[in-house]
Structure formats: structure tokens, C-alpha cells
Design an enzyme around this catalytic site. Sequence first.
Site, PDB file in Angstrom:
ATOM      1  N   TYR A 113       0.633  -1.146   0.234  1.00  0.00           N
ATOM      2  CA  TYR A 113      -0.001  -0.338  -0.157  1.00  0.00           C
ATOM      3  C   TYR A 113       1.038   1.023   0.121  1.00  0.00           C
ATOM      4  O   TYR A 113       1.490   1.373   0.806  1.00  0.00           O
ATOM      5  CB  TYR A 113      -0.627  -0.266   1.074  1.00  0.00           C
ATOM      6  CG  TYR A 113      -1.347   1.439   1.211  1.00  0.00           C
ATOM      7  CD1 TYR A 113      -2.961   1.126   0.814  1.00  0.00           C
ATOM      8  CD2 TYR A 113      -1.106   1.959   1.946  1.00  0.00           C
ATOM      9  CE1 TYR A 113      -3.859   2.348   0.492  1.00  0.00           C
ATOM     10  CE2 TYR A 113      -1.190   3.342   2.000  1.00  0.00           C
ATOM     11  CZ  TYR A 113      -3.359   3.522   1.706  1.00  0.00           C
ATOM     12  OH  TYR A 113      -4.367   4.310   1.931  1.00  0.00           O
ATOM     13  N   GLU A 201      -3.554   7.601  -4.078  1.00  0.00           N
ATOM     14  CA  GLU A 201      -2.507   6.115  -3.418  1.00  0.00           C
ATOM     15  C   GLU A 201      -3.182   5.178  -4.405  1.00  0.00           C
ATOM     16  O   GLU A 201      -3.337   5.314  -5.458  1.00  0.00           O
ATOM     17  CB  GLU A 201      -4.800   6.250  -2.176  1.00  0.00           C
ATOM     18  CG  GLU A 201      -4.738   4.068  -1.853  1.00  0.00           C
ATOM     19  CD  GLU A 201      -6.114   4.277  -1.609  1.00  0.00           C
ATOM     20  OE1 GLU A 201      -6.224   4.329   0.211  1.00  0.00           O
ATOM     21  OE2 GLU A 201      -6.618   3.442  -1.710  1.00  0.00           O
TER      22      GLU A 201
END
Length: 406
Positions: A113, A201
Site C-alpha cells: 500500500y 493512493e
Amino acid sequence: MKIHEHQARDLLASYGLPVPPAEVITDAKDAAAAYERASKEAGTKLVVVKAQVHAGGRGKAGFVKLVNSAAEATEAATFMLSNRMVSNQTGPEGLEVKKLLIAAGVDIAHEYYLAITTDRDTRRNVLIASAEGGVEIEKVAEENPAAILKQPIHPLMGLQPHQARKMAFDLGLKGKQVGQAIKIMTALAKLFVDKDCSLAEINPLVLTPATDEHPQGQLLAIDAKFNFDDNGLVRQKDLQALDDKAEANPAEVRAEEHGLSYIPLDGNIGCLVNGAGLAMATMDTIKHHGGEPANFLDVGGSASEEAVTEAFSIILSDAKVKGILVNIFGGIMDCNTIAQGVVNAATNFKNDDGTTGFKVPLVVRLEGNNVDAGQATLEAASANLPTLQAASDLNDGAKKVVEAVG
Ligand code: GDP
Ligand code: MN
């Protein structure tokens, strides 16, 4: 403002981030040909079909499908374009899927992530990463917060190379992977600032398995999500063009067109207020009396009959609304003019069933310039408008509306 994944991938690619090739289709008939192109380009049978909607959680909802043939691609595309996607980010009514991304599939050795957002506590942007990326990232954040790594970004110096390197090592990356990760983090940090992002993101950032060509694997961005600061859009001409109004809540688009600031919430009491501070106080007072606001709606400085009419119909387009509290401070405008406007708007309001006049309870609290005349107008009108109640102050108004909706 949000954008689609396919737009986000293009944006990443334009900053030199590694993104597998993909194309967009809107008709399941085009899925087979798109499959062949993606498969040929990547040199693998694995292709992904992904719903393009302004919400995540697609993988778990069955709207990211790995396919190995043109027939499977067509089947997945047909399913996604004819079913609403309900994920943990959409609410129970789900979203209609109008576009699909057909992307070259990649083999995954590990999912990471990586994101940048603004941390309001430290008043800085922050680089966030985790070696436990993928569809369970929310669970990781909740159950094992230590697995979420952070590096604050200095507002003037930006993300420093040593910070990116430390992050890469902390993620457990080795050898050539470290250099790739530093390049990715640095480019993402630049993009974040250049484009006035509030969130950038990549989840997952994947590491591919070792091959002869890439003995330590490759880092690739296979999903991306951006939010942009609306206040920066005026200077982001290229981003303005990416705004897909069809994805936004129609009530929000309408409010924006009329210069009203409207945010839908989960409760059942509609709020029509002038001024953001007063709107916040109104929501707090409703909650204090045990009610739940259905929205935040600020009509701004002018509470004209036209603005109130538009605001009523935006609020009532939300089927959850069981009552409305109008809370207006008459500063420049006279309370009697406002009262007359509210009464006219409520009296002439056109319901979906063709009838005229307000059906839901309407509580009105006015304060300010010429308030006595305004109150008298409301009292007089309540004879013809049975759902109308005047309130003596905010506390009284909140109490009345909470009682009226039960
Ligand atoms: P999201 O669920 O909306 O965040 O959609 P993602 O694009 O992140 O996809 C969800 C999950 O599907 C990823 O975490 C991967 O595990 C898997 N996935 C997506 N694309 C690929 C791919 O090209 N290859 C493989 N093996 N898995 C993929
Ligand atoms: Mn994702």
C-alpha cells in the site's frame, strides 16, 4: 473531486510511474477484442476486467475479475455492466457501472500500500505505506496499526530521498526494488503537490515474481485513487476536464450549479441554513436533541425565495428526509422577506405526485433584522400550511423538528 481509475492510471503514467497497459470499454460487445489486445500487449493470457466507478472495494464486491479468455472477459463485462456494484464504500443502493477497464493482468508476488494525504494533526502531508497492502488495508489499519508506516513530508523541502529510502527498507524491499520504490514515491510526492491532491493512493503497488529479465521482480501500480482539493481546481485546467459529472450525486451537482453548498448525510432531518458556521451549529443542536441531520446545506448569504425553493427540492430529493429545519439569520436581508420567501416556496412546492404544497414537517427559526414581522408572517401562514411551525430560537426549532419526525 474524484476521478476514475483509468484516469488515475494515465496520471501516474504521465509522471513516469510504471502502470500496466489498459483500455476503457462501455459495451460488453467490445470486451473480447479488448481482451485480445491486452493479452497480446502483455504477452500473457491473464487480463483484468475492472468496473470504473467513483468508489473502491470493487475486488471484494466481485467487480474486479481476473479472466483467461475472451469469452470470460465478455462474461465478466456483461455482468458488471448490467448489475449495480454494492461495496463497503457505496451504501446499500450501490452504483451503476457505465465503464470498464480492460487491463493486462500481472502476476503478483506481493501487494503493498502506498499513499500520500494530508495529516491534520501534524499539519503536513504524509507518506503512508504498508507491506500489508491489498483489499484488507482498512482491516490492517484497524487491527494492526503498527503495520502502517508513515513519513511526514516537510512543506518546503518535500519528500527527501533519505525518507523514501527508509520507507523502502522498512517495507522489506531489497536491491533493485529499493531504487524503483524511491522513484515511485518521489514521483507520487511531486504529483500530489503539482495537482493539489488531497489523496493520492496506490493500492496495491505490486511486486511481480522474479523472472530472467527482472531477477528481483518489478514494482507496478495496478490500482490508483485520487481526490483533488476542489479549491485548487480553478488552476488545474487539465483536471477540470477529467470531472465525470455522471458519477457524482445528482443532488450535489445541482446544488453546485446553484451556488449552494450541499453535503448529504445519513439522518432524516433536512437542514436549510445560511452560513457554514450556523449550519454546523444547527446540526450539533439537532444531534443534541436526539435527531440525525440528513444533510448540510448552506444557501450562502442570500436566502432568496428562489434559493430556498431550489434548496427545498434538493433536500427533498433525498427520500430519507422526514422533516426540515430552516435556520436563517437575517443580516442583510430582512427576516420578513425571508419568511415570505420560505412560505411561498413551501406553499408552491411541487411534489413528485403532481400535488402542490409541503407534506413533511417544516420548522422555521429566524433571527435578526425585523424578526418580529418575520415571526408574524410565519404564524399567519401556518393556518394554510399545516406542516409549518415557527420556532422561537434554535434550541426550540431543533426540539420541534426532532419531535415532528418522531
Ligand atoms: P479495489 O478492490 O477496488 O481496490 O480494486 P483493485 O484494483 O485494487 O483490485 C483488487 C484486488 O484484485 C487486488 O488487490 C489484487 O489482489 C487483485 N488484482 C487486481 N488486478 C490484478 C492483476 O492484474 N493480477 C492479479 N493477479 N491480481 C489482480
Ligand atoms: Mn485497490
